[in-house]
Motif scaffolding. Structure first.
Motif, PDB file in Angstrom:
ATOM      1  N   ASP A   1       0.910   4.194  -2.770  1.00  0.00           N
ATOM      2  CA  ASP A   1       0.552   5.623  -2.748  1.00  0.00           C
ATOM      3  C   ASP A   1       1.731   6.484  -3.125  1.00  0.00           C
ATOM      4  O   ASP A   1       1.643   7.418  -3.592  1.00  0.00           O
ATOM      5  CB  ASP A   1       0.476   5.684  -0.989  1.00  0.00           C
TER       6      ASP A   1
ATOM      7  N   ARG B   1      -7.631  11.291   3.249  1.00  0.00           N
ATOM      8  CA  ARG B   1      -6.022  11.464   3.569  1.00  0.00           C
ATOM      9  C   ARG B   1      -5.691  11.962   5.011  1.00  0.00           C
ATOM     10  O   ARG B   1      -4.439  11.558   5.507  1.00  0.00           O
ATOM     11  CB  ARG B   1      -5.620  12.331   2.488  1.00  0.00           C
TER      12      ARG B   1
ATOM     13  N   ASN C   1       0.870  -1.131  -0.062  1.00  0.00           N
ATOM     14  CA  ASN C   1       0.017  -0.248   0.021  1.00  0.00           C
ATOM     15  C   ASN C   1       0.862   1.157  -0.014  1.00  0.00           C
ATOM     16  O   ASN C   1       0.403   2.249  -0.813  1.00  0.00           O
ATOM     17  CB  ASN C   1      -0.884   0.061   1.136  1.00  0.00           C
TER      18      ASN C   1
ATOM     19  N   MET D   1      -2.150  11.322  -7.561  1.00  0.00           N
ATOM     20  CA  MET D   1      -2.991  11.420  -6.188  1.00  0.00           C
ATOM     21  C   MET D   1      -3.627  12.968  -6.229  1.00  0.00           C
ATOM     22  O   MET D   1      -3.115  13.709  -6.344  1.00  0.00           O
ATOM     23  CB  MET D   1      -1.948  11.436  -4.936  1.00  0.00           C
TER      24      MET D   1
ATOM     25  N   SER E   1      -5.202   3.697  -4.629  1.00  0.00           N
ATOM     26  CA  SER E   1      -6.371   4.704  -4.042  1.00  0.00           C
ATOM     27  C   SER E   1      -7.100   5.336  -4.976  1.00  0.00           C
ATOM     28  O   SER E   1      -6.499   5.547  -6.022  1.00  0.00           O
ATOM     29  CB  SER E   1      -5.409   5.874  -3.016  1.00  0.00           C
TER      30      SER E   1
ATOM     31  N   GLN F   1      -5.452   9.074   6.940  1.00  0.00           N
ATOM     32  CA  GLN F   1      -4.186   8.437   6.465  1.00  0.00           C
ATOM     33  C   GLN F   1      -3.159   9.077   7.342  1.00  0.00           C
ATOM     34  O   GLN F   1      -1.924   8.149   7.895  1.00  0.00           O
ATOM     35  CB  GLN F   1      -4.044   8.186   5.166  1.00  0.00           C
TER      36      GLN F   1
END
Ligand code: ADP
Length: 643
Positions: free
Chosen positions: A316, A374, A312, A325, A602, A377
């Motif tokens: 990202d 986000r 992951n 992104m 994502s 995250q």
């Protein structure tokens, strides 16, 4: 009579020009200018000009019948002189052309120029026997016909006009250096022509001025250094294109690799979870080996989850790097977000025997606009680190505001821990890619060194700021500022605080004995894993190994939920879904269809939901997440509480 020949004074300029142009011509051979299209045309221009100068000097010196030169020779020299000066002006235009993106319009002008040039050549050749442009009378007098002016002057005037047109039309697309040099050279050449015409040929300046123009061009555009510069620029441009291509290939590679790794990992973790269930304490299998097997399975689970988080992180980071992104601001509830975060972190902190506390400025408005995903995250990353790098004491999240105006406010998140801390000299390093520090100290702690680098970039994308202060062996403080829009200035009500309460009781377990599920996946292991998970709920489970088989089943039985894989040969999950909507035989058009895929980049969730899927589950399947989704989409009367 022969002794009377001497260079007439009006050719002195031309003689001088001839010599310096000759030197320039020789110099320009030392650098072949391999890479620049214009340099070949430039050398042609130099050569043409040299020949034109020779012809002109010879004509004015020798084409004089009263000195005894035969009329035929005089005629030949006159013709050569005229032809070579027209060739020079054409050559100049061709050179200029090499600096512009030849648009269609200009292409046509070149064709017209060529036709004009060859007609002119033919007429000059015909003139030798027919004598209608220029000739010598039998008494030696040099004569011009009425056609002299139109035939001899039309081509140079045409080429001059094109030069001006090219410069005007293409000025924008040229660099400043090209623009200035080409304009100056054209202007000087034109000036020479005008002076020569105005003095009626008493001053022969058209060729000398033209050669000055060539000088200007040589030293500004045709030197070896400048060629090398252009060559380097071109190489840089190609290198840049290659880099962009390589980066795109990297992103594509990562996306497909993620899928390829997730699919088998799903099987590994799914099967492992089955082992954990079969050997769990409440199954009353009371043997020593069951306990051992269970601890092996726990190790597999932990390692699998670490592998998953590494994948992951890499995904990202590559997404951020390739600029894909996107920050997607939307209304969200701050207290609910913090509640979710704390539920997650509290469990981890308590497993390590740490105290987790969370404080929130009570006046902070609850309804904000920002990218909730986000922010979550970022917080989870920082809090996970705090738990990871702390062995005893406390981890704390403080949420307050730094500034507020009518529509916006800057949230301040502070994550404090009482952990191992970071040495002063290492502080500047921790936000770098794959940067892990103090490795001899924390080699036992799992990590890739990507977390903080992702956090920093995400904060940057949200126009925020992150800072860190730390005392070695005492603890660290990470502070993040994020500007957010205010949706509603009312602070969170008690109800929403309640909602955010970290100690929500575990959702109650349930059974679905009357439900039927359809699982679609081309991978047998994946089907098995999902089937095992669903088996726990009861009910009937059908499986299909392809899109077509799924469509077939949707025509014969009704389902309560359909789980669809994305990447399948022939019909993929999305195509199958779309076909099912238009299939007249489908008796499941109102059945929620859930995308269950290893494609976990994502943003994929939003993508699938926008295609019409009811929900999204990423593989490796998380059994709790699966239950949550089922709970969300089944009517409550189909769910029976389990004891
Ligand atoms: P990792 O995957 O190694 O945790 P991060 O990018 O999240 O990668 O962090 C980079 C490094 O910064 C870590 O290896 C660790 O040495 C240090 N670090 C991060 N957070 C903390 C913290 N709360 N306390 C002490 N050190 C930390």
């Amino acid at each position: 009579m022969m002794g009377m020949y001497s260079f007439p004074p009006k050719t002195y300029f031309e003689i001088a020009s001839f010599f310096y142009l000759l030197i320039l011509y020789l110099i320009s051979f030392q650098d072949p200018g391999r890479y620049v299209r214009s340099s070949k045309l430039f050398r042609m221009l130099e050569l043409n000009m040299l020949l034109a100068l020779v012809a002109s000097i010879l004509t004015y010196t020798f084409a004089i019948p009263e000195y005894g030169t035969p009329l035929a020779v005089c005629m030949l020299l006159r013709t050569l002189d005229s032809v070579l000066s027209v060739t020079s002006s054409r050559s100049f235009t061709l050179y200029l052309h090499s600096y512009v993106d030849t648009s269609r319009r200009l292409e046509r002008l070149t064709v017209v120029g060529n036709v004009l040039f060859y007609v002119y050549l033919a007429l000059m050749l015909l003139n030798i026997p027919l004598k209608f442009v220029l000739w010598y009378a039998p008494d030696g007098t040099y004569m011009h016909g009425t056609l002299f002016v139109p035939i001899v002057f039309t081509p140079p005037i045409y080429f001059m006009a094109i030069n001006v047109l090219i410069l005007v039309l293409q000025l924008k697309s040229m660099g400043i250096r090209e623009k200035v040099s080409l304009s100056v050279a054209s202007f000087i050449t034109l000036l020479g022509l005008i002076v020569q015409a105005a003095t009626d040929g008493k001053l022969l300046l058209s060729l000398p001025f033209g050669s000055v123009g060539i000088f200007v061009l040589y030293f500004s555009l045709e030197t070896a250094d400048y060629h090398r510069l252009l060559e380097k620029n071109e190489m840089l441009r190609i290198a840049e294109q290659d880099a962009v291509k390589a980066n795109r290939a990297k992103s594509d590679f990562l996306a497909s690799m993620s899928h390829e790794i997730r699919t088998p990992l799903n099987a590994v973790l799914g099967m492992d979870e089955m082992i954990l269930r079969e050997t769990s304490a409440d199954r009353n299998i009371d043997s020593v080996s069951a306990g051992r097997i269970r601890s092996y399975a726990e190790n597999i689970r932990d390692a699998g989850h670490i592998l998953l988080s590494v994948i992951n992180d890499i995904l990202d980071l590559s997404k951020i790097e390739s600029g894909k992104m996107e920050i997607k601001p939307a209304p969200y509830r701050l207290r609910a977000l913090l509640g979710d975060v704390s539920t997650m972190i509290r469990v981890r902190a308590e497993q390590k025997g740490l105290v987790y506390t969370q404080t929130l400025d009570p006046d902070l408005p609850d309804a904000l606009i920002g990218d909730e995903l986000r922010i979550r995250q970022i917080l989870i990353n920082l809090l996970n680190n705090a738990v990871k790098y702390t062995d005893q004491g406390e981890v704390r999240l403080e949420v307050s505001r730094k500034g507020q105006s009518a529509q916006t406010l800057t949230l301040s998140f502070t994550v404090r821990d009482t952990g191992i801390g970071i040495k002063k000299e290492n502080l500047p390093l921790i936000f770098g890619d794959f940067q892990r520090i103090d490795e001899e100290h924390n080699h036992r702690i799992e990590g890739t060194g990507l977390g903080l680098s992702i956090v920093k970039r995400l904060v940057g994308l949200m126009n925020g700021d992150i800072s860190v202060s730390s005392e070695y062996e005492k603890g660290s403080v990470f502070t993040v500022y994020l500007p957010q829009e205010i949706c509603d200035t009312v602070p969170g009500t008690d109800a929403s605080a309640e909602e955010a309460a970290p100690d929500l009781p575990e959702e109650r377990a349930f059974h679905t004995p009357d439900c039927t599920y359809l699982l679609v996946d081309d991978n047998r292991m994946n089907l098995l894993v999902a089937k095992h998970f669903l088996d726990e709920l009861g009910g009937r489970i059908d499986t299909a190994a392809s899109g077509n088989e799924a469509l077939e089943k949707m025509r014969t039985a009704t389902y309560d939920l359909i789980f669809m894989d994305h990447m399948m040969p022939d019909l993929d999950g999305i195509q199958t879904f779309e076909l099912s909507l238009t299939d007249p035989g489908n008796i499941n058009r109102d059945t929620p269809m859930i995308m269950m895929t290893a494609n976990a980049l994502s943003g994929m969730r939003e993508e699938y939901l926008s295609k019409g899927f009811a929900d999204y589950l990423s593989k490796p399947l998380d059994s709790k997440e699966l239950l949550r989704v089922i709970r969300r989409h089944l009517p409550s009367e189909k769910m029976e509480p389990a004891n």
